[in-house]
Scaffold this motif. Sequence first.
Motif, PDB file in Angstrom:
ATOM      1  N   ILE A 280       0.832  -1.209   0.000  1.00 58.87           N
ATOM      2  CA  ILE A 280       0.000   0.000   0.000  1.00 58.87           C
ATOM      3  C   ILE A 280       0.871   1.265   0.000  1.00 58.87           C
ATOM      4  O   ILE A 280       0.370   2.376   0.010  1.00 58.87           O
ATOM      5  CB  ILE A 280      -0.965   0.035   1.216  1.00 58.87           C
ATOM      6  N   ILE A 281       2.205   1.061  -0.011  1.00 59.73           N
ATOM      7  CA  ILE A 281       3.111   2.224  -0.004  1.00 59.73           C
ATOM      8  C   ILE A 281       3.258   2.777  -1.425  1.00 59.73           C
ATOM      9  O   ILE A 281       3.505   2.028  -2.352  1.00 59.73           O
ATOM     10  CB  ILE A 281       4.498   1.816   0.548  1.00 59.73           C
ATOM     11  N   SER A 282       3.065   4.107  -1.565  1.00 58.20           N
ATOM     12  CA  SER A 282       3.168   4.728  -2.888  1.00 58.20           C
ATOM     13  C   SER A 282       3.628   6.173  -2.753  1.00 58.20           C
ATOM     14  O   SER A 282       3.379   6.821  -1.743  1.00 58.20           O
ATOM     15  CB  SER A 282       1.794   4.670  -3.573  1.00 58.20           C
ATOM     16  N   SER A 283       4.308   6.686  -3.793  1.00 58.09           N
ATOM     17  CA  SER A 283       4.771   8.082  -3.774  1.00 58.09           C
ATOM     18  C   SER A 283       3.837   9.004  -4.539  1.00 58.09           C
ATOM     19  O   SER A 283       4.160  10.179  -4.746  1.00 58.09           O
ATOM     20  CB  SER A 283       6.155   8.180  -4.418  1.00 58.09           C
TER      21      SER A 283
ATOM     22  N   ALA B 277      -2.075   7.452   5.093  1.00 56.81           N
ATOM     23  CA  ALA B 277      -1.010   7.709   6.071  1.00 56.81           C
ATOM     24  C   ALA B 277       0.010   8.619   5.405  1.00 56.81           C
ATOM     25  O   ALA B 277       0.404   8.403   4.254  1.00 56.81           O
ATOM     26  CB  ALA B 277      -0.369   6.406   6.531  1.00 56.81           C
ATOM     27  N   ILE B 278       0.386   9.663   6.122  1.00 54.61           N
ATOM     28  CA  ILE B 278       1.263  10.695   5.529  1.00 54.61           C
ATOM     29  C   ILE B 278       2.565  10.834   6.322  1.00 54.61           C
ATOM     30  O   ILE B 278       2.588  10.681   7.538  1.00 54.61           O
ATOM     31  CB  ILE B 278       0.551  12.070   5.488  1.00 54.61           C
ATOM     32  N   PRO B 279       3.661  11.147   5.592  1.00 55.94           N
ATOM     33  CA  PRO B 279       4.923  11.363   6.304  1.00 55.94           C
ATOM     34  C   PRO B 279       4.956  12.761   6.906  1.00 55.94           C
ATOM     35  O   PRO B 279       4.416  13.703   6.327  1.00 55.94           O
ATOM     36  CB  PRO B 279       5.961  11.255   5.177  1.00 55.94           C
ATOM     37  N   THR B 280       5.532  12.903   8.084  1.00 56.47           N
ATOM     38  CA  THR B 280       5.854  14.242   8.581  1.00 56.47           C
ATOM     39  C   THR B 280       7.292  14.172   9.106  1.00 56.47           C
ATOM     40  O   THR B 280       7.899  13.105   9.100  1.00 56.47           O
ATOM     41  CB  THR B 280       4.921  14.734   9.719  1.00 56.47           C
ATOM     42  N   GLU B 281       7.803  15.308   9.547  1.00 57.80           N
ATOM     43  CA  GLU B 281       9.176  15.311  10.081  1.00 57.80           C
ATOM     44  C   GLU B 281       9.252  14.609  11.442  1.00 57.80           C
ATOM     45  O   GLU B 281      10.330  14.259  11.902  1.00 57.80           O
ATOM     46  CB  GLU B 281       9.698  16.748  10.173  1.00 57.80           C
TER      47      GLU B 281
ATOM     48  N   LYS C 152       7.070   1.655   6.108  1.00 58.85           N
ATOM     49  CA  LYS C 152       6.978   0.217   6.383  1.00 58.85           C
ATOM     50  C   LYS C 152       6.365  -0.054   7.766  1.00 58.85           C
ATOM     51  O   LYS C 152       5.571  -0.975   7.923  1.00 58.85           O
ATOM     52  CB  LYS C 152       8.401  -0.368   6.290  1.00 58.85           C
ATOM     53  N   HIS C 153       6.764   0.735   8.778  1.00 55.35           N
ATOM     54  CA  HIS C 153       6.152   0.577  10.111  1.00 55.35           C
ATOM     55  C   HIS C 153       4.629   0.676  10.000  1.00 55.35           C
ATOM     56  O   HIS C 153       3.896  -0.092  10.608  1.00 55.35           O
ATOM     57  CB  HIS C 153       6.609   1.682  11.075  1.00 55.35           C
ATOM     58  N   VAL C 154       4.148   1.657   9.212  1.00 53.87           N
ATOM     59  CA  VAL C 154       2.699   1.870   9.089  1.00 53.87           C
ATOM     60  C   VAL C 154       2.067   0.672   8.392  1.00 53.87           C
ATOM     61  O   VAL C 154       1.040   0.148   8.822  1.00 53.87           O
ATOM     62  CB  VAL C 154       2.382   3.152   8.275  1.00 53.87           C
ATOM     63  N   GLU C 155       2.696   0.236   7.313  1.00 50.51           N
ATOM     64  CA  GLU C 155       2.154  -0.913   6.568  1.00 50.51           C
ATOM     65  C   GLU C 155       2.082  -2.144   7.483  1.00 50.51           C
ATOM     66  O   GLU C 155       1.087  -2.873   7.474  1.00 50.51           O
ATOM     67  CB  GLU C 155       3.017  -1.203   5.342  1.00 50.51           C
TER      68      GLU C 155
ATOM     69  N   GLY D 298       7.534   8.841   2.308  1.00 57.47           N
ATOM     70  CA  GLY D 298       8.270  10.088   2.545  1.00 57.47           C
ATOM     71  C   GLY D 298       9.580   9.828   3.268  1.00 57.47           C
ATOM     72  O   GLY D 298      10.138  10.725   3.892  1.00 57.47           O
ATOM     73  N   GLY D 299      10.068   8.590   3.194  1.00 56.92           N
ATOM     74  CA  GLY D 299      11.337   8.263   3.835  1.00 56.92           C
ATOM     75  C   GLY D 299      11.226   8.149   5.346  1.00 56.92           C
ATOM     76  O   GLY D 299      10.120   8.113   5.889  1.00 56.92           O
ATOM     77  N   SER D 300      12.382   8.108   6.011  1.00 58.41           N
ATOM     78  CA  SER D 300      12.399   8.041   7.477  1.00 58.41           C
ATOM     79  C   SER D 300      12.155   9.431   8.040  1.00 58.41           C
ATOM     80  O   SER D 300      12.699  10.414   7.518  1.00 58.41           O
ATOM     81  CB  SER D 300      13.759   7.582   7.985  1.00 58.41           C
ATOM     82  N   CYS D 301      11.365   9.498   9.108  1.00 60.21           N
ATOM     83  CA  CYS D 301      11.061  10.804   9.698  1.00 60.21           C
ATOM     84  C   CYS D 301      12.325  11.388  10.332  1.00 60.21           C
ATOM     85  O   CYS D 301      12.984  10.731  11.128  1.00 60.21           O
ATOM     86  CB  CYS D 301       9.966  10.668  10.745  1.00 60.21           C
ATOM     87  N   LYS D 302      12.627  12.627   9.961  1.00 59.71           N
ATOM     88  CA  LYS D 302      13.881  13.279  10.352  1.00 59.71           C
ATOM     89  C   LYS D 302      13.992  13.467  11.868  1.00 59.71           C
ATOM     90  O   LYS D 302      14.993  13.137  12.473  1.00 59.71           O
ATOM     91  CB  LYS D 302      13.922  14.644   9.649  1.00 59.71           C
ATOM     92  N   ASN D 303      12.942  13.991  12.485  1.00 56.58           N
ATOM     93  CA  ASN D 303      13.013  14.255  13.927  1.00 56.58           C
ATOM     94  C   ASN D 303      12.753  13.016  14.771  1.00 56.58           C
ATOM     95  O   ASN D 303      13.363  12.818  15.814  1.00 56.58           O
ATOM     96  CB  ASN D 303      12.032  15.347  14.329  1.00 56.58           C
TER      97      ASN D 303
END
Length: 320
Positions: free
Chosen positions: A3-6, A22-26, A148-151, A164-169
């Motif tokens: 279900i992961i897509s850009s 599910a959305i990426p944030t910092e 991946k954690h979300v999936e 959105g990659g790994s969350c920076k913070n």
Amino acid sequence: MSIISSDISKAVNILKDEELVAIPTETVYGLAGNIYSEKAINTIFETKKRPFFNPLIVHIPSINYLNNIAKDIPEKAMHLATAFWPGPLTLVLKKQPGIPDLITAGKDTVAVRVPNHPVTLELLQSLDFPLAAPSANPFGSISPTTAKHVENYFKEDIKMVLEGGSCKNGIESTIIGFENEIPVVYRLGSISIEAIESVVGKISIKNKKELKPDAPGMLARHYAPTTKTILTTNIPEELNKYIGKRIGILVFNNIIKNDSIKYVITLSKNGDLVEAASNLYSALHELDHQNLDIIIAEKLPDFGLGKSINDRLQRATFSH
Ligand code: TXA
Ligand code: MG
């Protein structure tokens, strides 16, 4: 199929259909829906198994949007928003009458922030409604810092995770409310108290560990691995108590060697608290998947982001 897509336009369509993305944030990944869709917001609570008394954070595209969400905004709130947005700061403010009660758990305040992630900012700019987004994990479990954690948590229960990659913070936003216009910290997070105080002066902390909290929804046991976890300042002493068990260790920057330890994760070899925060949840996810009997976590220095990390570790260990 994953279900992961850009594909941002796909995310736009799903959200317009009143479903969740599910959305990426910092800070961490969020489980997002249209704040004005009762259907979407109900689905957020159901999917997370989150109690309705725990209100959601509204994510907006820029500071210019704030007046649509909040009113009677204290001067110090504007100073903080100007200093830290886009970024990991959530402000709890008086809500505009149009904000649904489902979002705010019936309170007259609303939590709001501008996230600092290019993908999610583009998404928010493509929508004509803001997004409610709690962390994208089942209620009480470790927050997700990768798609991946979300999936792994939700599989087919949601349509899409926006990559959105790994969350920076790596840990949640700092939440600040106002009592008689004076800023109060409701949740320690990605912005240190010291950084907040450099903008608005001395602040008080009400980062409680209540069982059924009233205002900030800060439950005592939260962010928790399924493996029994303890927090200590003295790892060798704890090791002695668990001889013969499968032990995993989470340390700040120490190198620990001991034959009884099965798995060690160091949060920051250089002793950098910012790096440690960004690695915290992925380390807990990883340790939780090693089939351990116990995770022993080392308490970090109690200043800067160390304070926020210790808060999360304490909640991870509570009532085991
Ligand atoms: O970094 C973050 O803040 C992430 C990302 C996805 O933005 N979101 C997040 O949401 O951590 P959540 O739902 O896991 O945590 C929201 C917190 C809860 O502790 C809730 O009780 C508090 O915000 N909150 C929301 N509205 C509030 C209000 N009106 N008054 C006090 N606390 C509020
Ligand atoms: Mg959460």
